[in-house]
Write a protein that holds these residues in place. Structure first.
Motif, PDB file in Angstrom:
ATOM      1  N   GLY A  39       5.159 -10.374   0.797  1.00 29.71           N
ATOM      2  CA  GLY A  39       4.797 -10.911  -0.506  1.00 29.71           C
ATOM      3  C   GLY A  39       4.375 -12.362  -0.491  1.00 29.71           C
ATOM      4  N   ASP A  40       4.389 -12.999   0.687  1.00 27.18           N
ATOM      5  CA  ASP A  40       3.983 -14.404   0.779  1.00 27.18           C
ATOM      6  C   ASP A  40       2.478 -14.580   0.956  1.00 27.18           C
ATOM      7  N   LYS A  41       1.737 -13.463   0.982  1.00 25.48           N
ATOM      8  CA  LYS A  41       0.280 -13.480   1.160  1.00 25.48           C
ATOM      9  C   LYS A  41      -0.075 -13.986   2.565  1.00 25.48           C
ATOM     10  N   THR A  42       0.433 -13.261   3.569  1.00 29.48           N
ATOM     11  CA  THR A  42       0.156 -13.579   4.961  1.00 29.48           C
ATOM     12  C   THR A  42      -0.118 -12.290   5.723  1.00 29.48           C
ATOM     13  N   MET A  43      -0.322 -12.416   7.023  1.00 32.21           N
ATOM     14  CA  MET A  43      -0.544 -11.261   7.879  1.00 32.21           C
ATOM     15  C   MET A  43       0.633 -10.291   7.846  1.00 32.21           C
ATOM     16  N   LEU A  44       1.821 -10.780   7.498  1.00 34.70           N
ATOM     17  CA  LEU A  44       2.991  -9.912   7.424  1.00 34.70           C
ATOM     18  C   LEU A  44       2.829  -8.826   6.377  1.00 34.70           C
ATOM     19  N   ASP A  45       2.047  -9.092   5.340  1.00 35.31           N
ATOM     20  CA  ASP A  45       1.866  -8.091   4.290  1.00 35.31           C
ATOM     21  C   ASP A  45       1.110  -6.872   4.791  1.00 35.31           C
ATOM     22  N   ALA A  77      -1.520   1.990   5.804  1.00 30.09           N
ATOM     23  CA  ALA A  77      -0.528   1.070   5.262  1.00 30.09           C
ATOM     24  C   ALA A  77      -0.970  -0.379   5.440  1.00 30.09           C
ATOM     25  N   ALA A  78      -1.570  -0.681   6.591  1.00 24.10           N
ATOM     26  CA  ALA A  78      -2.044  -2.048   6.831  1.00 24.10           C
ATOM     27  C   ALA A  78      -3.175  -2.407   5.878  1.00 24.10           C
ATOM     28  N   LEU A  79      -4.101  -1.478   5.689  1.00 26.63           N
ATOM     29  CA  LEU A  79      -5.201  -1.724   4.747  1.00 26.63           C
ATOM     30  C   LEU A  79      -4.672  -1.914   3.334  1.00 26.63           C
ATOM     31  N   GLY A  80      -3.729  -1.062   2.951  1.00 27.28           N
ATOM     32  CA  GLY A  80      -3.137  -1.199   1.623  1.00 27.28           C
ATOM     33  C   GLY A  80      -2.399  -2.509   1.459  1.00 27.28           C
ATOM     34  N   GLY A  81      -1.711  -2.924   2.520  1.00 26.48           N
ATOM     35  CA  GLY A  81      -1.004  -4.193   2.470  1.00 26.48           C
ATOM     36  C   GLY A  81      -1.953  -5.370   2.342  1.00 26.48           C
ATOM     37  N   ALA A  82      -3.076  -5.301   3.061  1.00 25.51           N
ATOM     38  CA  ALA A  82      -4.070  -6.376   2.958  1.00 25.51           C
ATOM     39  C   ALA A  82      -4.661  -6.437   1.549  1.00 25.51           C
ATOM     40  N   GLU A  83      -4.992  -5.279   1.008  1.00 26.59           N
ATOM     41  CA  GLU A  83      -5.534  -5.233  -0.360  1.00 26.59           C
ATOM     42  C   GLU A  83      -4.529  -5.784  -1.373  1.00 26.59           C
ATOM     43  N   ALA A  84      -3.256  -5.528  -1.112  1.00 25.11           N
ATOM     44  CA  ALA A  84      -2.222  -5.962  -2.051  1.00 25.11           C
ATOM     45  C   ALA A  84      -2.046  -7.473  -2.070  1.00 25.11           C
ATOM     46  N   THR A  85      -2.624  -8.186  -1.084  1.00 28.15           N
ATOM     47  CA  THR A  85      -2.512  -9.650  -1.108  1.00 28.15           C
ATOM     48  C   THR A  85      -3.459 -10.287  -2.124  1.00 28.15           C
ATOM     49  N   VAL A  86      -4.459  -9.544  -2.585  1.00 28.47           N
ATOM     50  CA  VAL A  86      -5.484 -10.134  -3.456  1.00 28.47           C
ATOM     51  C   VAL A  86      -4.885 -10.812  -4.693  1.00 28.47           C
ATOM     52  N   PRO A  87      -4.009 -10.147  -5.451  1.00 27.24           N
ATOM     53  CA  PRO A  87      -3.503 -10.802  -6.665  1.00 27.24           C
ATOM     54  C   PRO A  87      -2.365 -11.792  -6.421  1.00 27.24           C
ATOM     55  N   LEU A  88      -1.884 -11.874  -5.185  1.00 28.14           N
ATOM     56  CA  LEU A  88      -0.718 -12.709  -4.914  1.00 28.14           C
ATOM     57  C   LEU A  88      -1.074 -14.193  -4.863  1.00 28.14           C
ATOM     58  N   ARG A 123      -4.772 -21.037  -7.551  1.00 25.13           N
ATOM     59  CA  ARG A 123      -6.155 -20.752  -7.155  1.00 25.13           C
ATOM     60  C   ARG A 123      -6.250 -19.834  -5.938  1.00 25.13           C
ATOM     61  N   SER A 124      -5.112 -19.596  -5.271  1.00 23.45           N
ATOM     62  CA  SER A 124      -5.133 -18.661  -4.143  1.00 23.45           C
ATOM     63  C   SER A 124      -5.140 -17.213  -4.611  1.00 23.45           C
ATOM     64  N   LYS A 125      -4.855 -16.984  -5.876  1.00 21.56           N
ATOM     65  CA  LYS A 125      -4.893 -15.618  -6.414  1.00 21.56           C
ATOM     66  C   LYS A 125      -6.339 -15.120  -6.495  1.00 21.56           C
ATOM     67  N   GLY A 126      -6.505 -13.820  -6.310  1.00 26.31           N
ATOM     68  CA  GLY A 126      -7.826 -13.223  -6.416  1.00 26.31           C
ATOM     69  C   GLY A 126      -8.580 -13.137  -5.109  1.00 26.31           C
ATOM     70  N   HIS A 127      -7.941 -13.527  -4.012  1.00 26.26           N
ATOM     71  CA  HIS A 127      -8.580 -13.504  -2.701  1.00 26.26           C
ATOM     72  C   HIS A 127      -7.680 -12.778  -1.702  1.00 26.26           C
ATOM     73  N   MET A 128      -8.269 -11.937  -0.867  1.00 29.67           N
ATOM     74  CA  MET A 128      -7.491 -11.281   0.183  1.00 29.67           C
ATOM     75  C   MET A 128      -7.128 -12.297   1.251  1.00 29.67           C
ATOM     76  N   ASP A 129      -5.904 -12.190   1.745  1.00 26.32           N
ATOM     77  CA  ASP A 129      -5.498 -13.083   2.821  1.00 26.32           C
ATOM     78  C   ASP A 129      -6.247 -12.723   4.105  1.00 26.32           C
ATOM     79  N   PRO A 130      -6.903 -13.692   4.736  1.00 28.74           N
ATOM     80  CA  PRO A 130      -7.673 -13.382   5.942  1.00 28.74           C
ATOM     81  C   PRO A 130      -6.810 -12.894   7.099  1.00 28.74           C
TER      82      PRO A 130
END
Length: 206
Positions: A124-130, A148-159, A172-179
């Protein structure tokens, strides 16, 4: 799964990073310093060259060589994080000539935990761990891990990012997928591709 399987996994990961380098850099330009794709491309290109030159003969040795190479060639946070992931996973695999899907899952979990300690992050910290945490939970089914990894990456977008350079942006970090989550999903996707080229799974003795 023997050393050849792990070399194939990392070769497929390098190809995926090469294909998606521009997208990873675009993602990083929104929340970081716009070098994630280029850094990882350089690192994984070096990994494939190192594996070709050295030809390590156990799964653990393959991953430890790859991890050391990433640390020495990738700038920023990505090198230490991905290097730690692969080195710790390789160390956990030991020196066996073959490993099972369950052994890979447990070793990769140790690698992910080492990344969490190094970066101080959590789910939930919007990192590769998600991407990595749910992927490990889904193994040894590699297709489920990939999803699961793809879903986790997508889930970082609103975080809102709580770790790394992106955290400086606050709201301002919200709305972007974590690289990092996006590139981690590529790594797990490559694992699934490697398994599909073998028997469709890394379950059992591989």
């Amino acid at each position: 799964m023997d050393a050849g399987f792990f070399r194939r996994w990392l070769t497929l990961a390098a190809a995926a990073v090469d294909r998606d380098a521009a997208r990873l850099t675009d993602l990083d330009s929104a929340v970081g310093d716009a070098d994630h794709g280029s850094n990882l491309r350089r690192g994984f290109t070096a990994v494939t060259a190192a594996l070709d030159a050295d030809s390590p003969d156990t799964p653990g040795a393959v991953l430890q060589l790859a991890g050391r190479t990433l640390v020495s060639t990738v700038g920023g946070a990505s090198g230490p994080l991905y290097g730690t992931l692969l080195r710790r996973t390789g160390k956990a695999l030991g020196d066996g000539a073959e490993v099972s899907g369950e052994e890979l899952r447990d070793a990769l979990r140790a690698g992910v935990e080492a990344v969490a300690r190094l970066g101080g992050g959590a789910a939930g910290d919007k990192t590769m761990l998600d991407a990595l945490l749910p992927a490990v939970d889904a193994l040894p089914d590699t297709a489920a891990a990939r999803a699961a990894a793809l879903g986790g990456a997508e889930a970082t977008v609103p975080l809102q990012a709580r770790k790394g350079r992106a955290s400086y942006l606050g709201e301002r970090s919200k709305g972007h997928m974590d690289p990092g989550a996006a590139s981690s999903a590529l790594l797990i996707g490559a694992l699934d591709e490697a398994a599909a080229g073998q028997d469709g799974t890394v379950e059992g003795d591989g």
